[in-house]
Design a protein around this motif. Structure first.
Motif, PDB file in Angstrom:
ATOM      1  N   GLN A  31      59.257 -85.338-128.189  1.00 53.71           N
ATOM      2  CA  GLN A  31      59.254 -86.157-126.983  1.00 53.71           C
ATOM      3  C   GLN A  31      58.129 -85.780-126.027  1.00 53.71           C
ATOM      4  O   GLN A  31      57.593 -86.640-125.322  1.00 53.71           O
ATOM      5  N   TRP A  32      57.771 -84.485-125.975  1.00 55.55           N
ATOM      6  CA  TRP A  32      56.781 -84.047-124.996  1.00 55.55           C
ATOM      7  C   TRP A  32      55.418 -83.700-125.596  1.00 55.55           C
ATOM      8  O   TRP A  32      54.425 -83.635-124.847  1.00 55.55           O
ATOM      9  N   TRP A 156      59.309 -81.577-117.111  1.00 56.47           N
ATOM     10  CA  TRP A 156      60.625 -81.908-117.662  1.00 56.47           C
ATOM     11  C   TRP A 156      61.646 -80.831-117.326  1.00 56.47           C
ATOM     12  O   TRP A 156      62.774 -81.117-116.878  1.00 56.47           O
ATOM     13  N   ILE A 161      62.352 -84.488-114.993  1.00 55.41           N
ATOM     14  CA  ILE A 161      61.732 -85.789-115.243  1.00 55.41           C
ATOM     15  C   ILE A 161      61.391 -85.855-116.733  1.00 55.41           C
ATOM     16  O   ILE A 161      60.537 -85.109-117.202  1.00 55.41           O
ATOM     17  N   PRO A 162      62.034 -86.723-117.509  1.00 52.31           N
ATOM     18  CA  PRO A 162      61.798 -86.755-118.950  1.00 52.31           C
ATOM     19  C   PRO A 162      60.385 -87.207-119.292  1.00 52.31           C
ATOM     20  O   PRO A 162      59.743 -87.924-118.514  1.00 52.31           O
ATOM     21  N   SER A 164      59.249 -89.449-121.265  1.00 50.22           N
ATOM     22  CA  SER A 164      59.041 -90.897-121.314  1.00 50.22           C
ATOM     23  C   SER A 164      58.683 -91.444-119.933  1.00 50.22           C
ATOM     24  O   SER A 164      57.837 -92.335-119.804  1.00 50.22           O
ATOM     25  N   VAL A 165      59.308 -90.897-118.884  1.00 47.59           N
ATOM     26  CA  VAL A 165      59.001 -91.322-117.518  1.00 47.59           C
ATOM     27  C   VAL A 165      57.611 -90.830-117.113  1.00 47.59           C
ATOM     28  O   VAL A 165      56.846 -91.565-116.476  1.00 47.59           O
ATOM     29  N   SER A 166      57.277 -89.598-117.462  1.00 47.82           N
ATOM     30  CA  SER A 166      55.955 -89.055-117.141  1.00 47.82           C
ATOM     31  C   SER A 166      54.849 -89.869-117.802  1.00 47.82           C
ATOM     32  O   SER A 166      53.809 -90.143-117.187  1.00 47.82           O
ATOM     33  N   GLN A 168      55.019 -93.079-118.805  1.00 47.88           N
ATOM     34  CA  GLN A 168      54.955 -94.388-118.153  1.00 47.88           C
ATOM     35  C   GLN A 168      54.253 -94.289-116.798  1.00 47.88           C
ATOM     36  O   GLN A 168      53.414 -95.126-116.460  1.00 47.88           O
ATOM     37  N   ARG A 169      54.577 -93.242-116.050  1.00 42.70           N
ATOM     38  CA  ARG A 169      53.947 -93.042-114.744  1.00 42.70           C
ATOM     39  C   ARG A 169      52.443 -92.819-114.905  1.00 42.70           C
ATOM     40  O   ARG A 169      51.647 -93.340-114.113  1.00 42.70           O
ATOM     41  N   THR A 287      52.178 -93.077-107.823  1.00 40.73           N
ATOM     42  CA  THR A 287      52.361 -92.430-109.129  1.00 40.73           C
ATOM     43  C   THR A 287      51.645 -91.085-109.234  1.00 40.73           C
ATOM     44  O   THR A 287      51.545 -90.526-110.336  1.00 40.73           O
TER      45      THR A 287
END
Length: 307
Positions: A31-32, A156, A161-162, A164-166, A168-169, A287
C-alpha cells in the motif's frame, strides 16, 4: 562502472511492532511502497531458519508489468532491541532493467521513535547502455520513490493518514500546481512579452495610467508573472505563497475594471482568468498539509547510521 547503492533513512514516531507489521505484512507493504504494485508470500517451510520467499509485481505503464521473486529473512538483536530484514530479489524478464539485487532494512528503536533505514544495490541488464541508463535515470528515480514511500509510511503511522489518501492528495496538489504555474508562465510570456498587440497593450492604454510607458510596463508585468511561476514551483509547500497570489489575482483585475468598467463586459475579461487561478491556488494550498516529501529522508549514511 559501478553505481552507488541506494540508501534511505528516516525517523518515525511509532512503536517498532507497528512499523514491523506495516513493512513485513505484504498487504500493508504494497500500500505504501511505490516500487511494488503487488507482493505475495509463498508458502514457507516449517524450518524457521529458512528465508521467506515472495513474488512481486510492478506496473510500469502501457499495460506492461515487471515481475520477479525474492526472499527475506528477519534477524532480531535482543540486547539492543534492533531488527534487521535482509533481502534478495531478481527478475528473469528481459524488460526488467534489474537482473538481481540485495539489501536490508534496519529498525533501531530509541524511546518512542524508530530509525528506519534501507540500503540496497542491484545488477543491471542491457550492458553498458543499461548501466548508464541506471546511473542517469533509473537509480535516481528508484531512490526518490523509496524516500517518498518512506515518508508516506511515516505519515501513515504518525498521522493515521492512509497511503491511498496521501497519493490522491499528491496527485491533486501537483496537477493543480502544474496548471497554476503554466498559466502564470503563459500570461507572462505570450500576451505580454511576445504578442502584446493582440489585446494586452490596448487594455493598458485604455487605463491611461502609464501614458507612453505601456509597453515597458507590460514587459515588467510579464517578467513578474514569470518570476511568480518559478517561485510557486520552488516553494509550493508554503501556503503563504498561494495566499498572496490570491490577493494579487483579485487586485489586478479589479484595478483594471475600476479603471475601465467596459472591460468586464468582454467575454474573456481579467476576472474570467483570475477566478480559476484563485481556485487552483486554493486547491494547491489546501493539499500541502501532510504531503509526502522525499527530502525529509536522509540519503547518505552518517556515523550514527553505520554504527
Amino acid at each position: 562502472m559501478h553505481n552507488k547503492p541506494v540508501y534511505v533513512e528516516t525517523e518515525i514516531a511509532a512503536d517498532i511492532e507497528a512499523l514491523w507489521l506495516h513493512t513485513q505484512s505484504p498487504d500493508l507493504h504494497q500500500q505504501w511502497d511505490l516500487r511494488f504494485s503487488e507482493i505475495a508470500y509463498l508458502p514457507k517451510p516449517d524450518d524457521e531458519g529458512l528465508p521467506q520467499r515472495f513474488l512481486y509485481r510492478t506496473r510500469i505503464g502501457f499495460g506492461l508489468a515487471v515481475s520477479g521473486t525474492g526472499e527475506t529473512k528477519a534477524i532480531f538483536h535482543k540486547r539492543s532491541g534492533e531488527r534487521t530484514s535482509t533481502l534478495r530479489f531478481g527478475s528473469g524478464q528481459q524488460i526488467s532493467l534489474i537482473k538481481e539485487g540485495s539489501g536490508f532494512w534496519k529498525y533501531r528503536p530509541h524511546g518512542d521513535r524508530v530509525t528506519f533505514l534501507t540500503q540496497y544495490d542491484y545488477e543491471t541488464r542491457w550492458g553498458a547502455a543499461g548501466q548508464w541508463f541506471d546511473r542517469i535515470v533509473f537509480r535516481p528515480m528508484f531512490g526518490y520513490a523509496t524516500a517518498w514511500s518512506f515518508d508516506m509510511l511515516r505519515i501513515w503511522l504518525e498521522e493515521r493518514i492512509p497511503p491511498s489518501v496521501s497519493i490522491q492528495r499528491a496527485i491533486v496538489h501537483y496537477v493543480s500546481l502544474t496548471m497554476l504555474a503554466v498559466l502564470w508562465l503563459y500570461e507572462g510570456i505570450v500576451p505580454k512579452l511576445l504578442y502584446p498587440e493582440y489585446g494586452e497593450l490596448a487594455m493598458l492604454e485604455q487605463l491611461g495610467w502609464f501614458t507612453g510607458l505601456e509597453r515597458i510596463m507590460l514587459q515588467l508585468l510579464g517578467a513578474g508573472e514569470i518570476v511568480i511561476a518559478l517561485v510557486t514551483v520552488r516553494w509550493h509547500r508554503k501556503t503563504s505563497i498561494f495566499v498572496w497570489q490570491s490577493v494579487l489575482l483579485l487586485l489586478l483585475p479589479l484595478g483594471a475594471i475600476l479603471g475601465n468598467p467596459t472591460i468586464a463586459l468582454s467575454p474573456f475579461n481579467p476576472l474570467t482568468l483570475s477566478l480559476p487561478m484563485i481556485a487552483l491556488a486554493f486547491t494547491t494550498a489546501l493539499t500541502t498539509r501532510q504531503l509526502p516529501q522525499a527530502s525529509r529522508c536522509l540519503r547518505k549514511p552518517n556515523d550514527r547510521s553505520v554504527g
